[in-house]
Design an enzyme around this catalytic site. Structure first.
Site, mmCIF file in Angstrom:
data_model
loop_
_atom_site.group_PDB
_atom_site.id
_atom_site.type_symbol
_atom_site.label_atom_id
_atom_site.label_comp_id
_atom_site.label_asym_id
_atom_site.label_seq_id
_atom_site.Cartn_x
_atom_site.Cartn_y
_atom_site.Cartn_z
ATOM 1 N N GLU A 1 0.868 -0.821 -0.139
ATOM 2 C CA GLU A 1 -0.275 -0.271 -0.375
ATOM 3 C C GLU A 1 1.050 1.200 0.050
ATOM 4 O O GLU A 1 0.632 2.600 1.240
ATOM 5 C CB GLU A 1 -0.931 0.104 1.323
ATOM 6 N N GLU B 1 -6.500 -10.240 -1.004
ATOM 7 C CA GLU B 1 -7.576 -10.176 -0.544
ATOM 8 C C GLU B 1 -8.543 -9.888 -0.001
ATOM 9 O O GLU B 1 -9.296 -9.286 -0.278
ATOM 10 C CB GLU B 1 -6.633 -9.280 0.984
#
Length: 371
Positions: free
Chosen positions: A157, A265
């Site tokens: 991220e 995810e």
């Protein structure tokens, strides 16, 4: 992920128990995938301590991700003091059940001790000190698990959500500079040269973030840095009718850059959402909770159709998507019960709160079973 840290004093993770009968091999996801790609789940140490969950995980999946136990704040709370005991139990579990293990994550701005990149005054460390701390962490962690994991989410991220900004202003960037990502990949490759190396992020199926991710892949390759795959978190929303088309386009775009794609995810949120992505909690102060008493059959069927379309896209380009990992095993323990609105009742996964398969499970199995 934004899930809370799990305590490391949970005791041994139990192997597959006798509490429930495991599904027959012919009815499992790992058998249905038939080696075309790895299929897995993210699980906490607390989850694996439940024999019912352990049975489900061992029967259904061939790759495992620890939800929190490999993150920097779990492994090195204090400088130089590494705590591997809980993470090592994931290695033991996967080896016992013929599974692979993904290391998540080596470098992240969240769930990391602040001292890695900041001084006691809160200001960024000098570049060389930040690099020293980053290398020491990666050397120790990737070195400890060398040969025990199939791959690493090296950096997590790091791309900005702001339209006109490339990289997120993380503590690593403020201390080291823009090349902290490349250096993290270099350190990881040196410490575990046989492991695959991934860049992992959310919302990178969306056009703006997709282009930034492609820029990052190109930047790394231009520096001679090895990157094997882009991790797409795919926290998707049932009401987003164009999500699967964007995913399809993005997989093709990343493949064109010469990297694999890992869906890392995966979940499908069925509740109302005012925003998109996985980093919007501040925007959601409250929200509707329409399914407190159970998921309506028509919503469950719509979710099943959504999952079916998604797996059709996964299979569309053989050899491009090398892994699909669900973020969790069953609805009751999903992070989406508390994000972006706390204390809602969500149903994002393939198994319900009683560990019974939902229509979405049957839909995925149907797609995987087609010629």
């Amino acid at each position: 992920m934004l899930a809370a840290l799990v305590a490391t004093s949970l005791g041994p993770i139990r192997a597959v128990g006798q509490a429930v009968e495991s599904p027959p091999a012919s009815g499992t996801l790992r058998q249905a995938a038939k080696g075309r790609f790895l299929i897995g789940a993210a699980v906490s140490a607390r989850g694996l301590a439940d024999p019912r969950v352990a049975d489900l995980v061992a029967a259904q999946y061939d790759v495992l991700t620890a939800e929190n136990e490999f993150k920097p704040a779990s492994l090195q709370r204090q400088p130089g003091r590494f705590e591997f005991a809980t993470a090592d139990r994931f290695v033991e579990f996967t080896r016992a059940h013929g599974m692979k293990l993904v290391g998540h994550t080596l470098c992240w701005h969240s769930q990391s001790p602040p001292w890695i990149f900041r001084g006691p005054d809160g200001k960024p460390l000098a570049r060389e000190e930040g690099l020293k701390n980053l290398k020491a962490h990666i050397d120790a962690v990737a070195g400890h698990f060398r040969g025990k994991v199939v791959g690493w989410d090296v950096v997590n991220e790091a791309i900005s959500d702001a339209k006109d900004e490339y990289l997120r202003k993380t503590p690593g960037l403020r201390s080291i500079g823009d090349d902290y990502i490349a250096r993290a990949f270099e350190f990881a490759h040196a410490a575990d040269p046989d492991a695959e190396l991934y860049y992992n992020d959310y919302s990178n199926e969306n056009p703006v973030k997709r282009e930034k991710t492609i820029r990052l892949v190109r930047d790394l390759k231009a520096k001679g840095v090895r990157i094997d795959a882009v991790g797409m978190q795919c926290h998707l929303i049932l009401s987003d009718s164009n999500a699967i088309d964007r995913l399809d386009e993005s997989i093709a775009a990343y493949a064109a850059e010469g990297v694999k794609v890992a869906i890392t995810e995966l979940d499908v949120d069925v509740l109302p959402r005012r925003g998109r992505g996985a980093d919007i909690g501040a925007l959601e102060k409250d929200g509707a909770n329409p399914y407190k008493d159970g998921l309506p059959p028509e919503v469950a069927e719509a979710q099943a159709r959504f999952y079916a379309r998604l797996f059709q896209v996964v299979l569309k380009r053989p050899g491009v998507v090398n892994r699909v990992t669900f973020w969790g095993t069953q609805d009751g323990t999903s992070w989406l019960n508390n994000f972006p609105v706390p204390r809602r009742t969500n149903y994002p996964l393939l198994w319900d709160r009683a560990l019974k398969p939902k229509p979405a499970f049957a839909a995925v199995m149907d797609v995987l079973g087609r010629p």
